[in-house]
Design a protein around this motif. Structure first.
Motif, PDB file in Angstrom:
ATOM      1  N   GLU A  39     -52.762 -14.966  -8.901  1.00  0.00           N
ATOM      2  CA  GLU A  39     -51.489 -14.204  -8.660  1.00  0.00           C
ATOM      3  C   GLU A  39     -51.874 -13.642  -7.276  1.00  0.00           C
ATOM      4  OE1 GLU A  39     -49.931 -11.713 -11.287  1.00  0.00           O
ATOM      5  OE2 GLU A  39     -50.353 -12.954 -13.214  1.00  0.00           O
ATOM      6  N   VAL A  40     -50.747 -13.585  -6.494  1.00  0.00           N
ATOM      7  CA  VAL A  40     -50.618 -12.913  -5.217  1.00  0.00           C
ATOM      8  C   VAL A  40     -49.086 -12.230  -4.912  1.00  0.00           C
ATOM      9  CG1 VAL A  40     -50.899 -13.081  -2.565  1.00  0.00           C
ATOM     10  CG2 VAL A  40     -51.896 -14.788  -4.246  1.00  0.00           C
ATOM     11  N   GLU A  41     -49.448 -10.951  -4.740  1.00  0.00           N
ATOM     12  CA  GLU A  41     -48.294 -10.231  -4.525  1.00  0.00           C
ATOM     13  C   GLU A  41     -48.228  -9.278  -3.206  1.00  0.00           C
ATOM     14  OE1 GLU A  41     -46.684  -7.418  -7.325  1.00  0.00           O
ATOM     15  OE2 GLU A  41     -46.887  -8.765  -8.898  1.00  0.00           O
ATOM     16  N   VAL A  42     -47.410  -9.473  -2.509  1.00  0.00           N
ATOM     17  CA  VAL A  42     -47.146  -8.801  -1.304  1.00  0.00           C
ATOM     18  C   VAL A  42     -46.148  -7.679  -1.054  1.00  0.00           C
ATOM     19  CG1 VAL A  42     -47.116  -8.995   1.330  1.00  0.00           C
ATOM     20  CG2 VAL A  42     -48.351 -10.531  -0.049  1.00  0.00           C
ATOM     21  N   ASP A  43     -46.269  -6.424  -0.809  1.00  0.00           N
ATOM     22  CA  ASP A  43     -45.117  -5.425  -0.429  1.00  0.00           C
ATOM     23  C   ASP A  43     -45.202  -4.982   0.948  1.00  0.00           C
ATOM     24  OD1 ASP A  43     -44.442  -5.354  -3.103  1.00  0.00           O
ATOM     25  OD2 ASP A  43     -45.965  -3.773  -3.493  1.00  0.00           O
ATOM     26  N   VAL A  44     -44.345  -4.800   1.651  1.00  0.00           N
ATOM     27  CA  VAL A  44     -44.254  -4.177   2.891  1.00  0.00           C
ATOM     28  C   VAL A  44     -43.466  -2.624   2.759  1.00  0.00           C
ATOM     29  CG1 VAL A  44     -43.377  -4.508   5.212  1.00  0.00           C
ATOM     30  CG2 VAL A  44     -44.207  -6.484   3.817  1.00  0.00           C
ATOM     31  N   VAL A  45     -44.433  -1.845   3.272  1.00  0.00           N
ATOM     32  CA  VAL A  45     -43.823  -0.414   2.847  1.00  0.00           C
ATOM     33  C   VAL A  45     -43.940   0.463   4.438  1.00  0.00           C
ATOM     34  CG1 VAL A  45     -44.294   1.706   1.904  1.00  0.00           C
ATOM     35  CG2 VAL A  45     -44.631  -0.174   0.695  1.00  0.00           C
ATOM     36  N   MET A  46     -42.897   1.175   4.498  1.00  0.00           N
ATOM     37  CA  MET A  46     -43.115   2.033   5.680  1.00  0.00           C
ATOM     38  C   MET A  46     -43.569   3.364   5.006  1.00  0.00           C
ATOM     39  SD  MET A  46     -40.528   2.013   8.677  1.00  0.00           S
ATOM     40  CE  MET A  46     -41.332   2.851   9.871  1.00  0.00           C
ATOM     41  N   ALA A  47     -44.896   3.771   5.113  1.00  0.00           N
ATOM     42  CA  ALA A  47     -45.381   4.936   4.160  1.00  0.00           C
ATOM     43  C   ALA A  47     -44.662   6.052   4.364  1.00  0.00           C
ATOM     44  CB  ALA A  47     -46.761   4.776   4.324  1.00  0.00           C
ATOM     45  N   ARG A  48     -44.359   6.503   5.682  1.00  0.00           N
ATOM     46  CA  ARG A  48     -44.000   7.821   6.237  1.00  0.00           C
ATOM     47  C   ARG A  48     -42.757   7.763   5.682  1.00  0.00           C
ATOM     48  NH1 ARG A  48     -41.613  10.683  10.336  1.00  0.00           N
ATOM     49  NH2 ARG A  48     -41.117   8.813  11.640  1.00  0.00           N
ATOM     50  N   MET A  49     -41.758   6.944   5.899  1.00  0.00           N
ATOM     51  CA  MET A  49     -40.452   6.994   5.488  1.00  0.00           C
ATOM     52  C   MET A  49     -40.137   6.857   3.933  1.00  0.00           C
ATOM     53  SD  MET A  49     -39.352   7.018   8.570  1.00  0.00           S
ATOM     54  CE  MET A  49     -37.459   7.012   8.584  1.00  0.00           C
ATOM     55  N   GLY A  50     -41.149   6.709   3.133  1.00  0.00           N
ATOM     56  CA  GLY A  50     -40.950   6.370   1.839  1.00  0.00           C
ATOM     57  C   GLY A  50     -39.995   5.146   1.582  1.00  0.00           C
ATOM     58  N   HIS A  51     -40.138   4.117   2.509  1.00  0.00           N
ATOM     59  CA  HIS A  51     -39.019   3.067   2.405  1.00  0.00           C
ATOM     60  C   HIS A  51     -39.935   1.977   1.896  1.00  0.00           C
ATOM     61  CE1 HIS A  51     -35.696   0.622   4.433  1.00  0.00           C
ATOM     62  NE2 HIS A  51     -36.304   0.031   3.232  1.00  0.00           N
TER      63      HIS A  51
END
Lengths: 489, 149
Positions: free
Chosen positions: B85-97
């Motif tokens: 299984e592969v999962e990918v998340d994209v996050v702007m850590a500082r924005m909480g987005h």
């Protein structure tokens, strides 16, 4: 007749040198084990061992990485496997780096035990401590020497000035045209101007975000923090964290697993910084009013583990002090705490001012100003000699919990108490001291510690003052009754 | 005596002005070169090693907008590997987005995947988290990504 004013060249040079020297002072040390190459001091409660691990700074790669593991009184002897693993994201053809490991034998005598590992690339690494049953992973950064762009500009300016000066002399000697030497002479002046302006700006231009402290570290940004081009300072703070506990009873207390997650994404928060010499400062208040100040080991992304030594039945209140990458320390109170057994434990009798004996040390407590209208000072003298050791980078710590209603189990009351505080007595700065903060082998402080705290609410508080002597962390519980003096005004 | 500066001569003032001009241009140019350096998004392939897989991740255009992301996985033996299984998340850590989970499609060769259209709504520091699951254990690798405007 035209009047010529003769400017004293040595005077001008002296002024320039003074200005350049004033603006070229060393930049301040990075806090929290930042990337500038400071030693990293991190406390680790690994199984039943309370250790302080010091990762010494590395100037170049490849080179040996000196690790000091400082043990305390009562730390069991035995072997610990130390492994350094490169973990950085890299680009291009950068080498991944090579893990290195060694076995360190800890003796039964408290003190510093040393080991050397080899690190061969710059960037983020992990130091893995493994006692065979418990594993802790400490992130650290192997830094690279970084030249400030304006500093490089200054150096290049002076270099260009030197080259132009030679050209100007050659032109003046060899050329018959009177205007020709003026051209390289203009280059000399321009070079000096660039050099001086660059030097003046060395301490003024805002630094880039610090890899590992303000932004996530990679091999590339550790090697060149300016590569991103972002010279403007900005807010790098991140969302608060949530703390979830899972306590498994064991004969000596509880095996506590902590999950630290990002308040926005819910993903593991794997960006905790070492602040005040620990990744997590876990404070546990036991049912009788005892204190455990522990430093859970990181077992994986956002996952921490610690053994809590408590045979008391009843409710244990828990809080964690953490600092995320991007700035800001946060105190996270566990909403649940944890229970051991089905019974309860009666509160212990805690004295106020006066003398008592903690371990082999005579301790004297004196408090001043026990009112809400002003600061309250708690003075604690440990023994009579200047032989206190730094613990967690401080001479002393005072944990504050309250107000606590009478007649309730302390652990349960602490869980709901409005105030939890953590006060420090800093290590005095030694003039001319170099080489970073003193570690616990320096027993040269005290015997007096002083803590001032403003109690905003009247009532009964428990405070615990902690300091280290003879490699033992001494915990002095004190009961304070704070009166409402603001009403009297 | 050979001197380019002759009191009162018209070219005396011109030389001085030219000298001042050269100094100003040199200083301004040098400072502009150093200080007004535009933020450059991450370029090229990023690589990182997990416990079970090594991941190479390439963001086609690290600029605000829509971009493709390519990933290749190799095992500890250096050969292409295909996680269960592969999962990918994209996050702007500082924005909480947190951007919605990225759709990853195998591209044919073993261990190669592609997310055709990943939205990067604003410039700044992102985190691309790649999670893999296998019977032997899980990996979680975070790729910091700087996105320019």
């Amino acid at each position: 007749m035209r009047k010529h004013r003769h400017t004293s060249l040595p005077r001008v040079v002296a002024v320039l040198c003074a200005v350049v020297a004033l603006h070229s002072q060393a930049s301040p040390a990075w806090a929290d084990g930042g990337p500038a190459g400071a030693d990293l001091h991190v406390a680790q409660t690994l199984g039943t061992r309370d250790l302080t691990v010091v990762v010494r700074k590395v100037e170049i790669t490849p080179s040996p990485l000196r690790i000091n593991v400082i043990t305390h009184a009562g730390t069991p002897a035995g072997d610990i496997r130390l492994t350094a693993i490169p973990t950085g994201v890299r680009s291009g053809d950068d080498a991944a780096g090579t893990p290195d490991e060694t076995v360190l034998t800890l003796g039964s005598t408290p003190g510093s035990y040393d080991a050397d590992l080899t690190v061969d690339v710059v960037g983020p690494w992990e130091l893995v401590l493994d006692d065979g049953e418990h594993t802790g992973r400490v992130p650290f950064i192997v830094s690279a020497p970084v030249a400030l762009p304006v500093q490089t500009l200054s150096q290049n300016g002076f270099l260009a000035a030197g080259v132009f000066l030679l050209l100007a002399i050659a032109a003046a000697v060899l050329s018959r045209r009177a205007w020709l030497p003026v051209v390289p002479a203009a280059g000399v002046v321009a070079g000096i101007a660039v050099g001086v302006v660059g030097a003046l700006l060395t301490g003024v231009v805002p630094p880039p975000p610090r890899p590992g402290v303000e932004v996530d570290a990679t091999v590339d940004n550790v090697r060149d923090p300016y590569a991103g081009g972002a010279l403007v300072s900005q807010d790098h703070s991140r969302p608060p964290v949530n703390l979830a506990l899972r306590a498994t009873p064991i004969p000596t207390g509880a095996d506590l697993a902590l999950a630290v997650t990002d308040g926005s994404s819910g993903a593991p928060a794997d960006d905790l910084l070492v602040h005040d010499s620990a990744l997590v400062h876990l404070v546990v208040v036991t049912p009788s009013g005892g204190l455990r100040h522990l430093h859970p080991v990181r077992t994986g992304p956002g996952a921490y583990r610690v053994l809590v030594d408590s045979t008391e039945q009843g409710h244990h209140a828990v809080s964690a002090e953490v600092s995320r990458r991007g700035g800001g320390v946060q105190l996270v109170r566990s909403a649940t705490g944890f229970d051991l057994g089905t019974g309860t434990t009666a509160p212990a009798v805690v004295p106020g001012d006066g003398q008592r004996r903690i371990g082999d040390t005579d301790v004297v407590v004196r408090t001043e100003g026990l009112g809400t209208g002003s600061g309250t000072t708690v003075r604690v003298r440990f023994g009579t000699e200047n032989d206190l050791q730094p613990w967690l980078g401080m001479l002393g710590h005072m944990i504050v919990v309250g107000p606590l209603p009478e007649g309730r189990e302390i652990g349960r009351a602490a869980q709901e108490a409005p105030v939890w505080g953590h006060v420090h007595h800093m290590i005095p700065v030694s003039p001319g001291a170099t080489g970073g903060q003193p570690d616990e082998t320096v027993a040269a402080y005290g015997p007096d510690t002083t803590f001032t705290h403003h109690f905003g609410l009247p009532g009964r508080y428990l405070v615990w003052v902690q300091a280290e002597r003879d490699y033992s962390v001494l915990t002095v519980p004190v009961e304070l009754t704070v009166t409402d003096t603001e009403e009297d005004r | 005596m050979r001197s380019p500066f002759i009191a009162g001569a018209w070219y005396d003032r011109r030389l001085v002005l030219a000298l001042v001009g050269v100094v100003c241009v040199a200083v301004a140019g040098a400072l502009a070169l150093v200080l007004i350096k535009p933020a450059v998004g991450t370029t090229g392939a990023l690589r990182a090693n997990g416990t079970h897989h090594a991941v190479s991740l390439t963001v086609a255009t690290a600029r605000v907008g829509t971009t493709a992301i390519d990933m290749t996985f190799t095992g500890t033996d250096g050969l292409p590997s295909t996680p269960d299984e592969v999962e990918v998340d994209v996050v702007m850590a500082r924005m909480g987005h947190v951007l919605s989970t990225v759709d990853l499609v195998p591209t044919g060769p073993p261990g190669s995947y592609r997310a055709a259209a990943v939205e990067l709504p604003m410039s700044g520091q992102y985190e691309i988290t790649v999670r893999t699951s296998d019977p032997g254990g899980d990996d979680r690798i975070v790729f910091p990504l700087l996105v320019s405007g």
